[in-house]
Design a protein around this motif. Structure first.
Motif, PDB file in Angstrom:
ATOM      1  N   ARG A  50       0.810  -1.217   0.000  1.00  0.00           N
ATOM      2  CA  ARG A  50       0.000   0.000   0.000  1.00  0.00           C
ATOM      3  C   ARG A  50       0.847   1.273   0.000  1.00  0.00           C
ATOM      4  O   ARG A  50       0.412   2.308  -0.517  1.00  0.00           O
ATOM      5  CB  ARG A  50      -0.974  -0.005   1.169  1.00  0.00           C
ATOM      6  CG  ARG A  50      -0.368  -0.248   2.524  1.00  0.00           C
ATOM      7  CD  ARG A  50      -1.443  -0.356   3.607  1.00  0.00           C
ATOM      8  NE  ARG A  50      -0.864  -0.710   4.904  1.00  0.00           N
ATOM      9  CZ  ARG A  50      -0.682  -1.955   5.320  1.00  0.00           C
ATOM     10  NH1 ARG A  50      -1.051  -2.956   4.540  1.00  0.00           N
ATOM     11  NH2 ARG A  50      -0.155  -2.190   6.502  1.00  0.00           N
ATOM     12  N   LYS A 103       0.678   3.834  -3.171  1.00  0.00           N
ATOM     13  CA  LYS A 103       0.295   5.233  -2.998  1.00  0.00           C
ATOM     14  C   LYS A 103       1.258   6.166  -3.734  1.00  0.00           C
ATOM     15  O   LYS A 103       0.846   7.171  -4.326  1.00  0.00           O
ATOM     16  CB  LYS A 103       0.262   5.570  -1.508  1.00  0.00           C
ATOM     17  CG  LYS A 103      -0.273   6.959  -1.202  1.00  0.00           C
ATOM     18  CD  LYS A 103      -0.405   7.177   0.307  1.00  0.00           C
ATOM     19  CE  LYS A 103      -0.973   8.561   0.599  1.00  0.00           C
ATOM     20  NZ  LYS A 103      -1.107   8.795   2.073  1.00  0.00           N
ATOM     21  N   ASP A 154       0.180   6.026  -7.219  1.00  0.00           N
ATOM     22  CA  ASP A 154      -1.260   6.226  -7.407  1.00  0.00           C
ATOM     23  C   ASP A 154      -1.915   4.998  -8.039  1.00  0.00           C
ATOM     24  O   ASP A 154      -2.679   5.096  -9.007  1.00  0.00           O
ATOM     25  CB  ASP A 154      -1.515   7.467  -8.273  1.00  0.00           C
ATOM     26  CG  ASP A 154      -2.950   7.979  -8.127  1.00  0.00           C
ATOM     27  OD1 ASP A 154      -3.578   7.696  -7.078  1.00  0.00           O
ATOM     28  OD2 ASP A 154      -3.435   8.638  -9.063  1.00  0.00           O
ATOM     29  N   PRO A 194      -4.466   1.848  -7.713  1.00  0.00           N
ATOM     30  CA  PRO A 194      -5.591   1.317  -6.928  1.00  0.00           C
ATOM     31  C   PRO A 194      -5.396  -0.165  -6.616  1.00  0.00           C
ATOM     32  O   PRO A 194      -4.674  -0.867  -7.324  1.00  0.00           O
ATOM     33  CB  PRO A 194      -6.784   1.523  -7.865  1.00  0.00           C
ATOM     34  CG  PRO A 194      -6.190   1.442  -9.239  1.00  0.00           C
ATOM     35  CD  PRO A 194      -4.806   2.050  -9.126  1.00  0.00           C
ATOM     36  N   ASP A 216      -7.988  -6.500 -13.896  1.00  0.00           N
ATOM     37  CA  ASP A 216      -7.535  -5.165 -13.479  1.00  0.00           C
ATOM     38  C   ASP A 216      -6.052  -4.990 -13.751  1.00  0.00           C
ATOM     39  O   ASP A 216      -5.589  -3.879 -14.072  1.00  0.00           O
ATOM     40  CB  ASP A 216      -7.782  -4.964 -11.978  1.00  0.00           C
ATOM     41  CG  ASP A 216      -9.210  -4.544 -11.667  1.00  0.00           C
ATOM     42  OD1 ASP A 216      -9.962  -4.217 -12.613  1.00  0.00           O
ATOM     43  OD2 ASP A 216      -9.579  -4.543 -10.470  1.00  0.00           O
TER      44      ASP A 216
END
Length: 340
Positions: free
Chosen positions: A135, A139, A142, A144, A151
């Protein structure tokens, strides 16, 4: 020195030699177990069987499978422990495994035992695909959290995904085989074509992509769930994603190599492999083990993992293994990391 004393000393020497020979019985076992698993398994087996010394030959699943196939006409291994069931099915189809019924095998779940009357292999534990998602690194870029496999083909993930090479990693092969089963072959290869555009590298270890995500070397590692849960429990800044299309899985298994001249010792290894003590050790590394009632809940590992696992056709995955790996290598091997 009297004659009687000489005879006594000679008898003692013979007894010691015989005992030493028995203690030195060496069993060559091929394995794809992680190095941190192998140490505890080896200690437990040899403590229970002090008359057997195992010579472990360890490498990744694909390398061990290729080595066994290359040695078909001149086997060098006596037994196999901790290699993917899909690989053992390939060996079984080549008539390379010695059927054997381990003592206590009836205590295992039926899906972990070869269906023949005298099984050629027995399962140990199961491992399940997942995505390890850092995570903090995500971040920075950027990114998700992915919720499904497709995805990962989106442009935002370009250069941020690491996965195992299926030619060397059992985890890599369960990913590829499950995608081809889930999406169908045509759409499965199309998915992997798109995924390849976002791959930074293919590793030769199934756990390495998750370890890389845990250490911040990559935001996303396609790996297996239990390794991710262990890293989270050790404080790694990762989350596990379980794609909605379903999760591929495979099981580690054990077998005797046909032609061994150490059948008694190999049988003892198989007896130990299905024991409750062995299954407790497997649970140190995997949440799903062959013996019901042994596995304990694992923090950060989903209790409903069985509902997320695809209906895996192991026979199809075994029969088509060589064809699938050849096709994968021709398409994608250019991004594989160098072998050590």
């Amino acid at each position: 020195m009297t004659l009687n004393l000489k005879k006594t000393l000679l008898a003692a020497a013979v007894a010691l030699t015989t005992t030493g020979a028995q203690a030195a019985t060496e069993l060559t076992v091929y394995t794809a177990l992680e190095a941190d698993q192998l140490k505890s398994y080896a200690k437990a087996f040899e403590s229970a069987n002090p008359d057997i010394k195992i010579r472990w030959v360890r490498d990744s699943t694909g390398i061990i499978t290729a080595r066994l196939l290359a040695e078909k006409d001149n086997p060098q291994a006596d037994a196999i422990l901790g290699v993917a069931a899909t690989s053992l099915l390939v060996l079984k189809n080549q008539q390379m495994l010695q059927p054997y019924t381990p003592k206590g095998v009836d205590a295992l779940s039926g899906q972990f035992v070869d269906k023949d009357e005298v099984p050629s292999w027995v399962g140990m534990d199961a491992w399940v695909a997942s995505i390890c998602f850092n995570r903090i690194e995500a971040k920075k870029h950027d990114l998700p959290m992915p919720t499904n496999w497709k995805d990962l083909t989106k442009p935002v993930y370009q250069g941020h995904v690491v996965m195992p090479n299926p030619n060397s990693s059992g985890t890599g092969y369960l990913d590829v085989a499950s995608w081809l089963q889930t999406f169908g072959e045509e759409q499965g290869w199309a998915f992997m074509d798109d995924l390849h555009q976002n791959i930074d590298r293919y590793t030769h270890s199934g756990s390495k992509p998750c370890k890389m995500a845990a250490s911040g070397e990559t935001p996303i590692g396609i790996s297996f769930a239990y390794r991710g849960a262990k890293l989270i429990n050790q404080g790694a800044p990762i989350d596990l994603a379980f794609p909605s299309e379903g999760l591929g899985w495979d099981m580690e298994a054990a077998a005797i190599v046909k032609g061994t001249d150490k059948m008694a010792a190999a049988g003892k290894l198989m007896d130990w492999a299905v024991s409750r003590d062995a299954n407790r050790l497997y649970n140190d590394n995997y949440a799903v083990v062959a013996m019901p009632g042994v596995a304990k809940p694992v923090p950060n590992y989903p209790a409903d993992i069985a509902e997320r696992m695809i209906d895996n056709d192991f026979e199809w995955a075994a029969v088509n293994r060589a064809r699938i790996l050849k096709e994968w290598q021709q398409r994608y091997d250019g991004k594989s990391e160098a072998k050590n």
